[in-house]
Design a protein around this motif. Sequence first.
Motif, PDB file in Angstrom:
ATOM      1  N   TYR A 158      31.304   4.413  17.320  1.00 55.67           N
ATOM      2  CA  TYR A 158      29.933   4.865  17.082  1.00 55.67           C
ATOM      3  C   TYR A 158      29.671   6.183  17.801  1.00 55.67           C
ATOM      4  N   PRO A 161      22.341   0.979  15.614  1.00 51.69           N
ATOM      5  CA  PRO A 161      23.584   0.475  16.221  1.00 51.69           C
ATOM      6  C   PRO A 161      23.681   0.757  17.719  1.00 51.69           C
ATOM      7  N   LEU A 162      23.142   1.889  18.169  1.00 48.50           N
ATOM      8  CA  LEU A 162      23.180   2.196  19.601  1.00 48.50           C
ATOM      9  C   LEU A 162      22.423   1.140  20.386  1.00 48.50           C
TER      10      LEU A 162
END
Length: 144
Positions: free
Chosen positions: A17, A71-72
Amino acid sequence: MGWSRDRRIVAALGAAYVLLLVLLVTGPWGWALNRLTVRLYTLFRDDWPLAPDWALPEHYGYLLNVVLFVPLGALLVVATRRPWWWVTGAGVLASAAVEVVQWLWLPRDGDWGDVVANGLGALVGAVLASAWAERVLSPRAPRR
């Protein structure tokens, strides 16, 4: 699955990511991102008329920023086991750092609206991951 294996998976997902985020932030994608926001605008306004009349292409840019940081928030909750509010703050700080780097050193425009949108994405990811972790990872009380 053991916790050490889970941690390796989370670490690998986190590294992937971060790499993708760095490539997206530093790459020459401005034109492509503008085209994507206009395409989403026409898609949801004309092809599938779901969007309200006030929605403009830049709103889709902010929506993409929200999605980018979900997502973080989720990965930070799972990796650090910190509360959602701590992870949201870390997401806002990371977003502010990205925007400052774009403004000072990259041929892109930093935008404080992006910080707000990214922070919202980190919040959504953190809250979802916190709810999941509470349900799945917490020790369960014995049933009577």
